[in-house]
Design an enzyme around this catalytic site. Structure first.
Site, PDB file in Angstrom:
ATOM      1  N   TRP A  15     -16.128  42.159  31.458  1.00  0.00           N
ATOM      2  CA  TRP A  15     -15.844  40.770  31.089  1.00  0.00           C
ATOM      3  C   TRP A  15     -15.641  40.600  29.578  1.00  0.00           C
ATOM      4  O   TRP A  15     -15.244  39.534  29.128  1.00  0.00           O
ATOM      5  CB  TRP A  15     -16.966  39.839  31.584  1.00  0.00           C
ATOM      6  CG  TRP A  15     -17.114  39.793  33.075  1.00  0.00           C
ATOM      7  CD1 TRP A  15     -16.422  40.517  34.001  1.00  0.00           C
ATOM      8  CD2 TRP A  15     -18.022  38.967  33.826  1.00  0.00           C
ATOM      9  NE1 TRP A  15     -16.841  40.195  35.277  1.00  0.00           N
ATOM     10  CE2 TRP A  15     -17.822  39.258  35.198  1.00  0.00           C
ATOM     11  CE3 TRP A  15     -18.994  38.019  33.463  1.00  0.00           C
ATOM     12  CZ2 TRP A  15     -18.556  38.617  36.208  1.00  0.00           C
ATOM     13  CZ3 TRP A  15     -19.721  37.401  34.472  1.00  0.00           C
ATOM     14  CH2 TRP A  15     -19.502  37.694  35.824  1.00  0.00           C
ATOM     15  N   GLY A 178      -5.053  45.171  27.638  1.00  0.00           N
ATOM     16  CA  GLY A 178      -4.785  43.787  27.281  1.00  0.00           C
ATOM     17  C   GLY A 178      -3.348  43.511  26.886  1.00  0.00           C
ATOM     18  O   GLY A 178      -3.035  42.456  26.345  1.00  0.00           O
ATOM     19  N   SER A 218      -4.696  47.005  31.739  1.00  0.00           N
ATOM     20  CA  SER A 218      -3.769  46.067  32.390  1.00  0.00           C
ATOM     21  C   SER A 218      -3.656  46.281  33.894  1.00  0.00           C
ATOM     22  O   SER A 218      -2.578  46.151  34.472  1.00  0.00           O
ATOM     23  CB  SER A 218      -2.389  46.118  31.722  1.00  0.00           C
ATOM     24  OG  SER A 218      -2.481  45.711  30.360  1.00  0.00           O
ATOM     25  N   GLY A 239     -10.273  44.616  32.740  1.00  0.00           N
ATOM     26  CA  GLY A 239     -10.643  43.609  31.747  1.00  0.00           C
ATOM     27  C   GLY A 239     -10.191  42.234  32.195  1.00  0.00           C
ATOM     28  O   GLY A 239     -10.844  41.562  32.989  1.00  0.00           O
ATOM     29  N   GLY A 240      -9.033  41.811  31.696  1.00  0.00           N
ATOM     30  CA  GLY A 240      -8.541  40.457  31.928  1.00  0.00           C
ATOM     31  C   GLY A 240      -8.602  40.000  33.379  1.00  0.00           C
ATOM     32  O   GLY A 240      -9.063  38.894  33.687  1.00  0.00           O
TER      33      GLY A 240
HETATM   34  P1  13P Z   1      -7.421  44.884  30.458  1.00  0.00           P
HETATM   35  O1  13P Z   1      -7.582  45.059  31.954  1.00  0.00           O
HETATM   36  O2  13P Z   1      -7.553  43.471  30.010  1.00  0.00           O
HETATM   37  O3  13P Z   1      -6.212  45.579  29.951  1.00  0.00           O
HETATM   38  O4  13P Z   1      -8.680  45.647  29.805  1.00  0.00           O
HETATM   39  C1  13P Z   1      -8.987  46.928  30.212  1.00  0.00           C
HETATM   40  C2  13P Z   1     -10.289  47.309  29.618  1.00  0.00           C
HETATM   41  O5  13P Z   1     -10.419  47.441  28.415  1.00  0.00           O
HETATM   42  C3  13P Z   1     -11.431  47.512  30.529  1.00  0.00           C
HETATM   43  O6  13P Z   1     -12.533  48.037  29.856  1.00  0.00           O
END
Ligand code: 13P
Length: 266
Positions: A15, A178, A218, A239-240
């Site tokens: 998160w 990201g 991503s 992440g996102g």
């Molecule tokens: P995103 O999924 O936002 O690209 O981030 C990946 C991440 O850094 C998970 O630790």
């Protein structure tokens, strides 16, 4: 080494620095409702420190596990702002991310620091998700494998074969984090196979065969099936999309689909 064995895939939600207390509880409730009966896949959510206890309580009785995003290497004492493995365990944390590229690049964390954190986490009864990955420049100049080799070597310095019962590796190419620029399934597979072979030659074939290697960068419900379908990709660190309940549940469902399990309606 390219074993498709009984590795249980792990989907993690990182998160990052998102969610106030109420937002975290709401997100945990939404995930808990969507993710039931998920025995073929491990699902871990990693909220910010301030929300760990509340999320632990919210997730009680669910199949979701609690993780944290960082840990300090000392056990206790005068280390203003830091959080120990014991503290994390006391609020229900089982797994902690170490070496995330945002900590390496924004906070200046070295692989030596990552190594000390990993050691302290294992000694403190936690499992680690060790994140490694090259930048866009490093990939463009053909340095990907050199960088992965160096990060793995330094971060895992002093680790034993036995330690790997508590180690997950996350391959997270920095340029894919990201940015929406997901690694292609083939790029991910090549890097994962490199990491698995590295574990085989530096530790043991058994370590290579059994260690879960997640992909991060991503990942969305739309690209998850292709990525997770690669033979050496054993889950994802998200992440996102982990902040969106339907997206995150969709990624878990994609993992179940890849395993050949029943595609549950969400
Ligand atoms: P995103 O999924 O936002 O690209 O981030 C990946 C991440 O850094 C998970 O630790």
């Amino acid at each position: 080494v390219n074993h498709q064995t009984a590795r249980k895939p792990v989907i993690g939600g990182n998160w990052k620095m998102n969610t106030t207390l109420q937002e975290a509880v709401d997100l945990a409730v939404a995930l808990k409702l969507r993710l039931t009966d998920i025995q073929d896949v491990e699902v871990i959510v990693c909220p910010p420190f301030t929300n760990l206890h509340a999320v632990d309580q919210t997730l009680a009785g669910s199949d979701l596990e609690l993780g944290a995003q960082d840990v300090f290497w000392e056990k206790k004492g005068a280390y203003t702002g830091e959080i120990s493995a014991d503290m994390l365990r006391s609020v229900g944390v089982k797994t902690v991310i170490v070496g995330h590229s945002e900590r390496r690049h924004i906070l200046g964390e070295s692989s030596e620091a990552v190594n000390k954190k990993g050691r302290a986490a294992l000694d403190g009864g936690l499992r680690i998700i060790l994140a490694v990955g090259e930048t866009g420049d490093e990939r463009a100049t053909g340095m990907t494998e050199t960088v992965l080799d160096q990060q793995l070597r330094e971060s895992l310095n002093g680790f034993t074969e036995e330690d790997f019962a508590s180690v997950i590796v996350a391959y997270e190419p920095v340029w894919a984090i990201g940015t929406g620029l997901t690694a292609t399934p083939d790029q991910a597979q090549v890097a994962h196979e490199f990491i698995r072979n590295w574990l085989g030659s530096e530790f043991a074939l058994e370590v290579a065969a059994s260690t879960v290697i997640q992909y991060g960068g991503s990942v969305t419900s739309a690209n998850a099936v292709e990525l997770l379908g690669q033979p050496d990709v054993d889950g994802a660190l998200v992440g996102g999309a982990s902040l969106k309940p339907d997206e995150f549940a969709g990624i878990v469902q994609a993992q179940q689909l890849v395993l050949g399990g029943p595609a549950r309606a969400l």
